[in-house]
Design an enzyme around this catalytic site. Structure first.
Site, PDB file in Angstrom:
ATOM      1  N   LYS A  22       0.851  -1.212   0.000  1.00 18.01           N
ATOM      2  CA  LYS A  22       0.000   0.000   0.000  1.00 18.01           C
ATOM      3  C   LYS A  22       0.880   1.253   0.000  1.00 18.01           C
ATOM      4  O   LYS A  22       0.653   2.192  -0.766  1.00 18.01           O
ATOM      5  CB  LYS A  22      -0.879  -0.005   1.239  1.00 18.01           C
ATOM      6  CG  LYS A  22      -1.492   1.330   1.606  1.00 18.01           C
ATOM      7  CD  LYS A  22      -2.357   1.275   2.832  1.00 18.01           C
ATOM      8  CE  LYS A  22      -1.583   1.409   4.112  1.00 18.01           C
ATOM      9  NZ  LYS A  22      -1.256   2.807   4.486  1.00 18.01           N
ATOM     10  N   ASN A  23       1.927   1.253   0.828  1.00 26.50           N
ATOM     11  CA  ASN A  23       2.724   2.475   0.991  1.00 26.50           C
ATOM     12  C   ASN A  23       3.738   2.705  -0.123  1.00 26.50           C
ATOM     13  O   ASN A  23       4.395   3.736  -0.150  1.00 26.50           O
ATOM     14  CB  ASN A  23       3.407   2.479   2.362  1.00 26.50           C
ATOM     15  CG  ASN A  23       2.388   2.684   3.480  1.00 26.50           C
ATOM     16  OD1 ASN A  23       1.228   2.975   3.223  1.00 26.50           O
ATOM     17  ND2 ASN A  23       2.803   2.476   4.712  1.00 26.50           N
ATOM     18  N   CYS A 116      -4.324  12.263  13.112  1.00 28.01           N
ATOM     19  CA  CYS A 116      -5.061  11.005  12.997  1.00 28.01           C
ATOM     20  C   CYS A 116      -4.920  10.294  14.334  1.00 28.01           C
ATOM     21  O   CYS A 116      -4.296  10.810  15.255  1.00 28.01           O
ATOM     22  CB  CYS A 116      -4.526  10.183  11.835  1.00 28.01           C
ATOM     23  SG  CYS A 116      -3.073   9.260  12.243  1.00 28.01           S
ATOM     24  N   ARG A 121       0.786  14.308  13.450  1.00 26.45           N
ATOM     25  CA  ARG A 121       1.272  14.068  12.083  1.00 26.45           C
ATOM     26  C   ARG A 121       1.273  15.336  11.223  1.00 26.45           C
ATOM     27  O   ARG A 121       0.559  15.463  10.238  1.00 26.45           O
ATOM     28  CB  ARG A 121       0.467  12.947  11.437  1.00 26.45           C
ATOM     29  CG  ARG A 121       0.617  11.674  12.256  1.00 26.45           C
ATOM     30  CD  ARG A 121      -0.002  10.487  11.638  1.00 26.45           C
ATOM     31  NE  ARG A 121       0.788  10.023  10.486  1.00 26.45           N
ATOM     32  CZ  ARG A 121       0.379   9.017   9.723  1.00 26.45           C
ATOM     33  NH1 ARG A 121      -0.767   8.445   9.972  1.00 26.45           N
ATOM     34  NH2 ARG A 121       1.106   8.611   8.711  1.00 26.45           N
ATOM     35  N   ASP A 307       5.277   0.410  12.007  1.00 28.03           N
ATOM     36  CA  ASP A 307       4.049  -0.227  11.515  1.00 28.03           C
ATOM     37  C   ASP A 307       3.944  -1.689  11.926  1.00 28.03           C
ATOM     38  O   ASP A 307       2.935  -2.329  11.662  1.00 28.03           O
ATOM     39  CB  ASP A 307       3.971  -0.127   9.984  1.00 28.03           C
ATOM     40  CG  ASP A 307       3.793   1.301   9.539  1.00 28.03           C
ATOM     41  OD1 ASP A 307       3.941   1.580   8.346  1.00 28.03           O
ATOM     42  OD2 ASP A 307       3.532   2.158  10.405  1.00 28.03           O
ATOM     43  N   ARG A 400      -8.357  -0.565   5.414  1.00 28.56           N
ATOM     44  CA  ARG A 400      -7.547   0.460   4.748  1.00 28.56           C
ATOM     45  C   ARG A 400      -6.255  -0.122   4.216  1.00 28.56           C
ATOM     46  O   ARG A 400      -5.676   0.382   3.256  1.00 28.56           O
ATOM     47  CB  ARG A 400      -7.211   1.593   5.718  1.00 28.56           C
ATOM     48  CG  ARG A 400      -8.408   2.351   6.206  1.00 28.56           C
ATOM     49  CD  ARG A 400      -8.007   3.556   6.978  1.00 28.56           C
ATOM     50  NE  ARG A 400      -7.002   4.321   6.244  1.00 28.56           N
ATOM     51  CZ  ARG A 400      -6.519   5.473   6.668  1.00 28.56           C
ATOM     52  NH1 ARG A 400      -6.933   5.992   7.812  1.00 28.56           N
ATOM     53  NH2 ARG A 400      -5.629   6.128   5.964  1.00 28.56           N
TER      54      ARG A 400
HETATM   55  C1  EPZ Z   1       4.535   6.929   6.494  1.00 30.52           C
HETATM   56  O1  EPZ Z   1       3.747   7.931   7.089  1.00 30.52           O
HETATM   57  C2  EPZ Z   1       3.626   5.713   6.367  1.00 30.52           C
HETATM   58  N1  EPZ Z   1       2.490   6.047   5.497  1.00 30.52           N
HETATM   59  C3  EPZ Z   1       3.140   5.287   7.752  1.00 30.52           C
HETATM   60  O2  EPZ Z   1       2.394   4.096   7.581  1.00 30.52           O
HETATM   61  C4  EPZ Z   1       4.349   4.979   8.628  1.00 30.52           C
HETATM   62  O3  EPZ Z   1       3.909   4.652   9.912  1.00 30.52           O
HETATM   63  C5  EPZ Z   1       5.278   6.203   8.676  1.00 30.52           C
HETATM   64  O4  EPZ Z   1       5.647   6.597   7.335  1.00 30.52           O
HETATM   65  C6  EPZ Z   1       6.558   5.931   9.447  1.00 30.52           C
HETATM   66  O5  EPZ Z   1       7.221   4.852   8.843  1.00 30.52           O
HETATM   67  C7  EPZ Z   1       2.677   6.048   4.168  1.00 30.52           C
HETATM   68  O6  EPZ Z   1       3.758   5.798   3.658  1.00 30.52           O
HETATM   69  C8  EPZ Z   1       1.468   6.368   3.334  1.00 30.52           C
HETATM   70  P1  EPZ Z   1       6.538  10.336   8.468  1.00 30.52           P
HETATM   71  P2  EPZ Z   1       4.277   9.456   7.078  1.00 30.52           P
HETATM   72  O7  EPZ Z   1       6.350  11.603   7.703  1.00 30.52           O
HETATM   73  O8  EPZ Z   1       5.096   9.720   5.878  1.00 30.52           O
HETATM   74  C9  EPZ Z   1       7.012  13.585  11.853  1.00 30.52           C
HETATM   75  C10 EPZ Z   1       0.555   2.684   7.813  1.00 30.52           C
HETATM   76  O9  EPZ Z   1       0.319   2.015   8.819  1.00 30.52           O
HETATM   77  N2  EPZ Z   1       6.774  14.572  10.786  1.00 30.52           N
HETATM   78  O10 EPZ Z   1       7.666   9.440   8.099  1.00 30.52           O
HETATM   79  O11 EPZ Z   1       3.100  10.338   7.333  1.00 30.52           O
HETATM   80  C11 EPZ Z   1       5.783  12.728  12.139  1.00 30.52           C
HETATM   81  O12 EPZ Z   1       4.932  13.383  13.056  1.00 30.52           O
HETATM   82  C12 EPZ Z   1       0.997   4.122   7.933  1.00 30.52           C
HETATM   83  O13 EPZ Z   1       0.529   2.236   6.641  1.00 30.52           O
HETATM   84  C13 EPZ Z   1       6.837  15.926  11.099  1.00 30.52           C
HETATM   85  O14 EPZ Z   1       7.071  16.314  12.251  1.00 30.52           O
HETATM   86  O15 EPZ Z   1       5.209   9.474   8.353  1.00 30.52           O
HETATM   87  C14 EPZ Z   1       6.376  11.463  12.712  1.00 30.52           C
HETATM   88  O16 EPZ Z   1       6.671  11.679  14.075  1.00 30.52           O
HETATM   89  C15 EPZ Z   1       0.720   4.645   9.325  1.00 30.52           C
HETATM   90  N3  EPZ Z   1       6.623  16.841  10.100  1.00 30.52           N
HETATM   91  C16 EPZ Z   1       7.699  11.334  11.965  1.00 30.52           C
HETATM   92  O17 EPZ Z   1       7.976  12.636  11.407  1.00 30.52           O
HETATM   93  C17 EPZ Z   1       6.373  16.459   8.813  1.00 30.52           C
HETATM   94  O18 EPZ Z   1       6.207  17.344   7.936  1.00 30.52           O
HETATM   95  C18 EPZ Z   1       7.661  10.324  10.829  1.00 30.52           C
HETATM   96  O19 EPZ Z   1       6.552  10.678  10.013  1.00 30.52           O
HETATM   97  C19 EPZ Z   1       6.315  15.076   8.513  1.00 30.52           C
HETATM   98  C20 EPZ Z   1       6.531  14.152   9.515  1.00 30.52           C
END
Ligand code: EPZ
Length: 423
Positions: A22-23, A116, A121, A307, A400
């Site tokens: 999915k990702n 969420c 996030r 995850d 999802r």
């Molecule tokens: C991706 O989410 C995945 N989703 C998530 O999978 C996964 O848990 C996550 O990466 C971490 O591996 C998809 O790829 C669609 P991040 P993403 O930006 O990109 C902070 C699932 O179960 N952050 O890597 O949204 C954030 O708060 C989902 O399939 C900021 O502060 O995660 C977090 O603490 C759930 N500012 C950390 O970085 C930003 O602008 C990592 O978030 C962006 C992120």
């Protein structure tokens, strides 16, 4: 709304085929916005999040046809550039259209994804990086309003935190920018790697793929000649089924899996006493004589994936001893704990650290509620080993990211049925 009824303590056996990731599919679908031709994408996972993004792309003007997991999509005729709240609120990864739309059209409006269940996030890192590339970003009435005068400009982007979709958004934006973009502290997940490989095959010069420093030579708004491709297997789905084998202490084989994407997960399963046999594209797990406790700290790839945290917490309730799990990425990714405790687990929380007292104990079936995608799968795992009947409610969270989960588990010998909630 649907729920799942599970009768626990059935041994599993046989093999299960893993679907596309999915990702990986989400950023790759967004990347079709950059393409000057129609393309065929194979091994597309048929899950709710993918259907949501396809609906968004269709609203923008894409057209597509889907035959099982084979998608033909044409995003060349996109004419709209507004991703509305009603879609984005259901799937925050819609933010992935921001970079491509802005790079191609020079303007777009994307609803700010709210927080969420698992955390606030924010997308501040995405926006700061696009501003560095010359975008003018305004937040108005809950929308990100982004514009550029002419093409985005290549820039040196240093991410304060490693962000998966942030890296993906900027890689896609940089592909059509004018000049060179270097991303430092980039995410290295296999899903980011496949996006870069597909763009490279489409004629974009990308260096440092799979490392934390990626350099992209922009095409100055010349659309890409994207080639057909096949989505990589879903490493989290694969890890989840391995945990299903582990928690029921069964012999289970998962087909169409990439063991090299699962090093940290396989290593933790072996530390817990399970034997793992890796063959070409399959992985077999064999029972442990004694399930040993485990210590886990979630971190970015190639470390232990957040995850898979909930699934391992369910498994740790069956371990002979005390396990410690530290969730370092998301501030609220322990909502499965309360539900597991209701099933008889002994788990205590202290900030980001969960302590799970296993000492082989019995879990008991109960009515439980899914709260987010991976928490839902942890409840299914617990239900597989619990004594008696478990009803898992609000499984739209599960839908999802898992394709035909109850069918796949039934074929492995589980007793699991999908029912309709009585209104
Ligand atoms: C991706 O989410 C995945 N989703 C998530 O999978 C996964 O848990 C996550 O990466 C971490 O591996 C998809 O790829 C669609 P991040 P993403 O930006 O990109 C902070 C699932 O179960 N952050 O890597 O949204 C954030 O708060 C989902 O399939 C900021 O502060 O995660 C977090 O603490 C759930 N500012 C950390 O970085 C930003 O602008 C990592 O978030 C962006 C992120």
């Amino acid at each position: 709304m649907d729920y799942l009824k599970v009768i626990g303590q059935k041994k599993l056996q046989g093999s299960v085929t893993i679907s596309g990731a999915k990702n990986a599919a989400l950023p790759l679908l967004a990347a079709t916005i950059l393409s000057k031709n129609k393309i065929t994408i194979d091994n597309l996972p048929i899950v709710a999040d993918i259907k949501t993004l396809l609906k968004l792309l269709e609203m923008l003007g894409s057209s597509y046809s889907l035959d099982k997991s084979m998608l033909q999509i044409d995003s060349t005729s996109i004419s709209k550039t507004k991703a509305t709240y009603d879609i984005v609120k259901t799937m925050r990864a819609s933010i992935l259209v921001l970079g491509p739309l802005l790079a191609r059209f020079g303007h777009c409006e994307v609803s700010l994804p709210g927080g969420c269940a698992i955390g606030q996030r924010p997308v501040d890192l995405h926006l700061k990086a696009l501003e560095q590339m010359g975008a003018k970003i305004e937040i108005k009435n809950g929308y990100i309003q982004a514009t550029t005068d002419g093409p985005l400009q290549g820039a040196k982007i240093i991410f304060d935190k490693i962000t998966v979709t942030g890296t993906e958004n900027i890689v896609m934006a940089a592909a059509l920018a004018k000049g060179t973009t270097t991303i430092i502290n980039a995410a290295k997940e296999p899903e980011v790697v496949q996006l870069c490989e597909v763009l490279k095959d489409a004629g974009v010069d990308i260096q440092g793929i799979g490392t934390n420093e990626i350099t992209i030579q922009g095409k100055n708004q010349e659309l890409l000649n994207m080639k057909d491709f096949t989505i990589i297997p879903d490493r989290i789905e694969a890890g989840t089924y391995l945990c299903a084998g582990a928690i029921t202490n069964s012999i289970l084989t998962i087909q169409n899996a990439r063991a090299d994407h699962l090093d940290a997960v396989l290593s933790k399963l072996e530390q817990m006493g399970f034997m793992i046999i890796k063959e070409n594209s399959s992985i077999t797990i064999l029972p442990a004589n004694r399930i040993k406790p485990v210590n886990i700290t979630t971190t970015e790839y190639p470390g232990f994936p957040t995850d898979m945290q909930a699934q391992f917490m369910a498994l740790a309730t069956m371990a002979d001893g005390v396990s410690i799990i530290d969730e370092t990425l998301f501030e609220n990714r322990f909502m499965h704990v309360g539900e597991l405790v209701r099933m008889g687990a002994d788990i205590t929380l202290n900030g980001t650290v969960a302590t799970i007292k296993g000492t082989p104990r019995m879990l008991y079936g109960a009515d439980v509620m899914a709260t987010d995608l991976r928490a839902s799968s942890a409840l299914v795992l617990a239900a597989l080993v619990a004594k008696g009947e478990t009803n898992i409610h609000r499984i739209y969270h599960l839908d999802r990211g898992y394709n035909k989960l109850e069918e796949k588990l039934t074929n492995l010998g589980a007793s699991i049925l999908r029912g309709k909630e009585k209104l």
